[in-house]
Design a protein around this motif. Sequence first.
Motif, PDB file in Angstrom:
ATOM      1  N   TYR A  50      51.498  34.839  13.492  1.00  0.00           N
ATOM      2  CA  TYR A  50      50.755  34.440  14.672  1.00  0.00           C
ATOM      3  C   TYR A  50      50.440  35.697  15.474  1.00  0.00           C
ATOM      4  O   TYR A  50      51.333  36.443  15.877  1.00  0.00           O
ATOM      5  CB  TYR A  50      51.561  33.461  15.536  1.00  0.00           C
ATOM      6  CG  TYR A  50      50.871  33.174  16.849  1.00  0.00           C
ATOM      7  CD1 TYR A  50      51.271  33.809  18.023  1.00  0.00           C
ATOM      8  CD2 TYR A  50      49.793  32.299  16.898  1.00  0.00           C
ATOM      9  CE1 TYR A  50      50.619  33.567  19.218  1.00  0.00           C
ATOM     10  CE2 TYR A  50      49.132  32.060  18.091  1.00  0.00           C
ATOM     11  CZ  TYR A  50      49.551  32.695  19.244  1.00  0.00           C
ATOM     12  OH  TYR A  50      48.896  32.459  20.424  1.00  0.00           O
ATOM     13  N   GLY A  53      45.282  32.913  19.449  1.00  0.00           N
ATOM     14  CA  GLY A  53      44.451  31.777  19.094  1.00  0.00           C
ATOM     15  C   GLY A  53      45.235  30.505  18.898  1.00  0.00           C
ATOM     16  O   GLY A  53      46.204  30.232  19.618  1.00  0.00           O
ATOM     17  N   ASP A  54      44.838  29.719  17.918  1.00  0.00           N
ATOM     18  CA  ASP A  54      45.467  28.429  17.637  1.00  0.00           C
ATOM     19  C   ASP A  54      46.975  28.594  17.481  1.00  0.00           C
ATOM     20  O   ASP A  54      47.441  29.419  16.709  1.00  0.00           O
ATOM     21  CB  ASP A  54      44.868  27.844  16.359  1.00  0.00           C
ATOM     22  CG  ASP A  54      45.225  26.375  16.170  1.00  0.00           C
ATOM     23  OD1 ASP A  54      44.595  25.725  15.322  1.00  0.00           O
ATOM     24  OD2 ASP A  54      46.136  25.871  16.870  1.00  0.00           O
ATOM     25  N   THR A  55      47.713  27.798  18.223  1.00  0.00           N
ATOM     26  CA  THR A  55      49.168  27.969  18.222  1.00  0.00           C
ATOM     27  C   THR A  55      49.842  27.348  17.010  1.00  0.00           C
ATOM     28  O   THR A  55      51.028  27.560  16.797  1.00  0.00           O
ATOM     29  CB  THR A  55      49.765  27.350  19.498  1.00  0.00           C
ATOM     30  OG1 THR A  55      49.372  25.975  19.578  1.00  0.00           O
ATOM     31  CG2 THR A  55      49.279  28.090  20.741  1.00  0.00           C
ATOM     32  N   VAL A  57      49.902  27.535  13.118  1.00  0.00           N
ATOM     33  CA  VAL A  57      49.405  28.409  12.056  1.00  0.00           C
ATOM     34  C   VAL A  57      49.883  27.899  10.703  1.00  0.00           C
ATOM     35  O   VAL A  57      51.013  27.419  10.570  1.00  0.00           O
ATOM     36  CB  VAL A  57      49.845  29.874  12.261  1.00  0.00           C
ATOM     37  CG1 VAL A  57      49.188  30.444  13.491  1.00  0.00           C
ATOM     38  CG2 VAL A  57      51.348  29.996  12.370  1.00  0.00           C
ATOM     39  N   GLU A  64      54.121  25.751   7.795  1.00  0.00           N
ATOM     40  CA  GLU A  64      53.377  25.939   9.026  1.00  0.00           C
ATOM     41  C   GLU A  64      54.360  26.284  10.139  1.00  0.00           C
ATOM     42  O   GLU A  64      55.567  26.049  10.017  1.00  0.00           O
ATOM     43  CB  GLU A  64      52.586  24.683   9.412  1.00  0.00           C
ATOM     44  CG  GLU A  64      53.436  23.487   9.769  1.00  0.00           C
ATOM     45  CD  GLU A  64      52.612  22.295  10.206  1.00  0.00           C
ATOM     46  OE1 GLU A  64      51.441  22.168   9.785  1.00  0.00           O
ATOM     47  OE2 GLU A  64      53.158  21.470  10.975  1.00  0.00           O
ATOM     48  N   GLU A  66      54.597  26.632  14.687  1.00  0.00           N
ATOM     49  CA  GLU A  66      53.946  26.384  15.962  1.00  0.00           C
ATOM     50  C   GLU A  66      54.496  27.314  17.028  1.00  0.00           C
ATOM     51  O   GLU A  66      55.721  27.376  17.239  1.00  0.00           O
ATOM     52  CB  GLU A  66      54.128  24.933  16.397  1.00  0.00           C
ATOM     53  CG  GLU A  66      53.325  24.582  17.642  1.00  0.00           C
ATOM     54  CD  GLU A  66      53.323  23.113  17.952  1.00  0.00           C
ATOM     55  OE1 GLU A  66      54.107  22.355  17.345  1.00  0.00           O
ATOM     56  OE2 GLU A  66      52.515  22.701  18.819  1.00  0.00           O
TER      57      GLU A  66
END
Lengths: 116, 113
Positions: A50, A53-55, A57, A64, A66
């Motif tokens: 990370y 941007g989008d939290t 991933v 995944e 967060e």
Amino acid sequence: AQSVTQPDIHITVSEGASLELRCNYSYGATPYLFWYVQSPGQGLQLLLKYFSGDTLVQGIKGFEAEFKRSQSSFNLRKPSVHWSDAAEYFCAVSEYSGAGSYQLTFGKGTKLSVIP
Amino acid sequence: NAGVMQNPRHLVRRRGQEARLRCSPMKGHSHVYWYRQLPEEGLKFMVYLQKENIIDESGMPKERFSAEFPKEGPSILRIQQVVRGDSAAYFCASSLQEYNEQFFGPGTRLTVL
């Protein structure tokens, strides 16, 4: 100085069950965050990262993670664990050191065992 | 595309000898980091190098340890007069830019007898 805490030293799950590995960090600014996996006697493989941007991933192997700034957390998840996921998992933070490098600071790791 | 290469994979030395660990970064990467993994201590940063330059050696022990990354050839981590406490796994990582993700090699496992 930044630090990374992985509160679970060892986790055992059944194959097919869901998985969540916890990671908390202490860092003033927005960190660069990573999850690596290490099989016995092997090097570290990058699962996901990370930067911004989008939290939420997505990574390799169905993993995944967060990023939650309010909780200073970056937990790793997988909906259905496979026996081959048994390994040690490391959360890491990258910070500019002031001495010219973006060195990684690692948590102590969480060892995952998978029951058939 | 070959990944990060390290050799030897296993190295055994007697106390007082020298250990020389080599790391070839991924193709196109000019940033190299060395980390040490000790039992009970986890992975710790040692040194960061770019070609021909040591940028950050804040994690390197002050004595007996040195690192280089010459213009040609691999990066070398050198430990002189090894002691039993140097027994550990030593990992090299490389990145495309200093702030990018780091890719790790398989490590060199040093055993000091």
